[in-house]
Design a protein around this motif. Structure first.
Motif, PDB file in Angstrom:
ATOM      1  N   VAL A 150       5.313  11.883   1.799  1.00 49.09           N
ATOM      2  CA  VAL A 150       6.275  12.323   2.664  1.00 49.09           C
ATOM      3  C   VAL A 150       5.935  13.928   2.704  1.00 49.09           C
ATOM      4  N   ALA A 151       5.178  15.154   1.363  1.00 45.43           N
ATOM      5  CA  ALA A 151       5.562  16.051   1.529  1.00 45.43           C
ATOM      6  C   ALA A 151       3.658  16.813   2.206  1.00 45.43           C
ATOM      7  N   GLY A 152       3.167  15.458   2.090  1.00 47.01           N
ATOM      8  CA  GLY A 152       1.357  16.171   3.007  1.00 47.01           C
ATOM      9  C   GLY A 152       2.021  15.791   3.847  1.00 47.01           C
TER      10      GLY A 152
ATOM     11  N   GLY B  26      -1.385   8.039  -1.018  1.00 45.20           N
ATOM     12  CA  GLY B  26       0.166   7.825  -1.417  1.00 45.20           C
ATOM     13  C   GLY B  26       0.960   6.336  -0.705  1.00 45.20           C
ATOM     14  N   MET B  27       0.857   6.452   0.524  1.00 45.98           N
ATOM     15  CA  MET B  27       1.113   5.273   1.052  1.00 45.98           C
ATOM     16  C   MET B  27       0.695   3.508   0.801  1.00 45.98           C
ATOM     17  N   ALA B  28      -1.212   3.859   0.124  1.00 47.17           N
ATOM     18  CA  ALA B  28      -1.112   3.067   0.477  1.00 47.17           C
ATOM     19  C   ALA B  28      -1.251   2.276  -1.264  1.00 47.17           C
ATOM     20  N   ALA B  29      -1.771   3.474  -2.061  1.00 48.45           N
ATOM     21  CA  ALA B  29      -1.803   3.055  -2.880  1.00 48.45           C
ATOM     22  C   ALA B  29      -0.428   2.045  -4.480  1.00 48.45           C
ATOM     23  N   GLY B  30       0.392   2.458  -4.324  1.00 46.23           N
ATOM     24  CA  GLY B  30       1.709   1.216  -4.946  1.00 46.23           C
ATOM     25  C   GLY B  30       1.558   0.378  -4.346  1.00 46.23           C
ATOM     26  N   PRO B  31       1.676  -0.333  -3.330  1.00 44.40           N
ATOM     27  CA  PRO B  31       1.623  -1.129  -2.907  1.00 44.40           C
ATOM     28  C   PRO B  31       0.715  -2.949  -3.133  1.00 44.40           C
TER      29      PRO B  31
ATOM     30  N   THR C 143       4.266   3.474  -6.291  1.00 50.53           N
ATOM     31  CA  THR C 143       5.196   3.165  -4.752  1.00 50.53           C
ATOM     32  C   THR C 143       6.286   4.802  -4.600  1.00 50.53           C
ATOM     33  N   ALA C 144       6.883   5.175  -5.275  1.00 50.85           N
ATOM     34  CA  ALA C 144       8.085   5.274  -5.497  1.00 50.85           C
ATOM     35  C   ALA C 144       7.178   7.325  -5.343  1.00 50.85           C
TER      36      ALA C 144
ATOM     37  N   PRO D  84      -7.695  17.386   1.015  1.00 51.10           N
ATOM     38  CA  PRO D  84      -6.943  16.408  -0.484  1.00 51.10           C
ATOM     39  C   PRO D  84      -5.579  16.128   0.468  1.00 51.10           C
ATOM     40  N   THR D  85      -5.098  16.705   0.907  1.00 52.35           N
ATOM     41  CA  THR D  85      -4.077  16.332   1.975  1.00 52.35           C
ATOM     42  C   THR D  85      -4.213  15.292   2.288  1.00 52.35           C
ATOM     43  N   TRP D  86      -5.038  15.457   3.349  1.00 47.25           N
ATOM     44  CA  TRP D  86      -4.500  14.097   4.039  1.00 47.25           C
ATOM     45  C   TRP D  86      -5.252  13.223   3.413  1.00 47.25           C
ATOM     46  N   ALA D  87      -5.753  12.855   2.486  1.00 51.09           N
ATOM     47  CA  ALA D  87      -6.464  11.608   1.187  1.00 51.09           C
ATOM     48  C   ALA D  87      -4.760  11.698   0.037  1.00 51.09           C
ATOM     49  N   LEU D  88      -4.409  12.001  -0.352  1.00 49.26           N
ATOM     50  CA  LEU D  88      -2.938  11.985  -1.470  1.00 49.26           C
ATOM     51  C   LEU D  88      -2.166  11.174   0.033  1.00 49.26           C
TER      52      LEU D  88
END
Length: 289
Positions: free
Chosen positions: A176-178, A148-153, A168-169, A140-144
């Motif tokens: 970053v946390a992950g 998190g990097m890809a979903a917003g753009p 994105t934000a 789950p941490t890897w997926a988030l």
């Protein structure tokens, strides 16, 4: 096969990605809008460049980057194969993605990256991740992190002008946390130094602890009946017991900072044979007493 050869093979596979998985992704994005395909393609090229740089510059930070991106290659290949009818191209992309994921997670590759941060006559060897992390929080941490990097753009490219910036934000903060959490797994080492052996593991110890060579009575595979202080953080596999000639003070990370006196402790290296070989090379007594 040595870590050097594993790393060389992983680099070669990564260089081939634009022709293997890249061709598969191009076919899967044929029906997408121009903006979405452009953003997805540009992001894929950017992540490929980051991964290539990380593979060419071994470091613990690079190892974390590679171990985040490499399984993402396999995930992207699986998605592209599922939504397209690529035939042999899909088989090639899936095979390449699987090989990259396996190579990135190999202890031999991890050893090359971790030992690249050694100073002078040090030799750093990784510790195995806790079983609870591997079975529960890791995926789950890897997926988030990657999501998190890809979903917003991608949402922005799909025309979601309100949701895109918000995701994105938020996704950036999650990523970053992950990444910081995952990087903690790459900073757990046994370190052979001229003076003896250092245990560097913030999960179990409040600070790195040096065990001087004259204090080490034995270091080797632990027996099932061992009652040594467990500093494995719940890792499975072959455990090593470090036996000491007299009690040494350590400060566990999760005991409120209360120092303890220990005569023996358990650790879980990812490469037991390499740990034993280095102990013999440095004339540290092998075998738990």
């Amino acid at each position: 096969m040595t870590g050097r050869l594993w790393l060389a093979g992983l680099r070669a596979l990564w260089v081939s990605l634009p022709w293997s998985v890249g061709g598969l992704l191009a076919g899967a994005l044929e029906g997408a809008s121009g903006a979405f395909a452009s953003i997805a393609g540009g992001g894929a090229w950017a992540l490929w460049a980051v991964g290539l740089t990380a593979l060419l510059v071994p470091h613990t930070v690079s190892l974390t980057a590679v171990r985040i991106l490499a399984p993402g290659v396999l995930a992207a290949a699986c998605w592209a194969a599922a939504v397209s009818d690529a035939g042999p191209v899909a088989a090639l992309g899936l095979a390449c993605g699987a090989a990259i994921a396996v190579g990135a997670l190999s202890p031999l590759v991890g050893d090359r990256f971790i030992d690249a941060t050694s100073y002078g006559h040090e030799r750093r060897l990784a510790l195995r991740a806790p079983a609870a992390v591997l079975a529960g929080a890791l995926a789950p941490t890897w997926a988030l992190t990657l999501g998190g990097m890809a979903a917003g753009p991608l949402l922005w490219a799909a025309g979601h002008w309100v949701l895109g910036p918000l995701v994105t934000a938020l996704g950036g903060m999650i990523a970053v946390a992950g990444a910081r959490a995952l990087h903690g797994l790459a900073r757990r080492w046994l370190v052979y130094v001229p003076a003896g052996l250092v245990l560097h593991d913030r999960m179990t110890l409040a600070e790195p602890t040096l065990f001087r060579r004259p204090m080490i009575a034995g270091f080797g595979p632990a027996t099932a009946a061992s009652d040594a202080r467990d500093l494995t953080a719940g890792a499975g596999g072959l455990l090593f017991e470090l036996c000491l000639a007299e009690p040494v003070t350590v400060t566990p990370a999760r005991s409120g900072g209360t120092p303890e006196q220990v005569c023996a402790l358990l650790v879980a290296p990812t490469r037991p044979a390499a740990v034993l070989a280095e102990a013999r090379k440095r004339r540290i007594p092998s075998g738990a007493n």
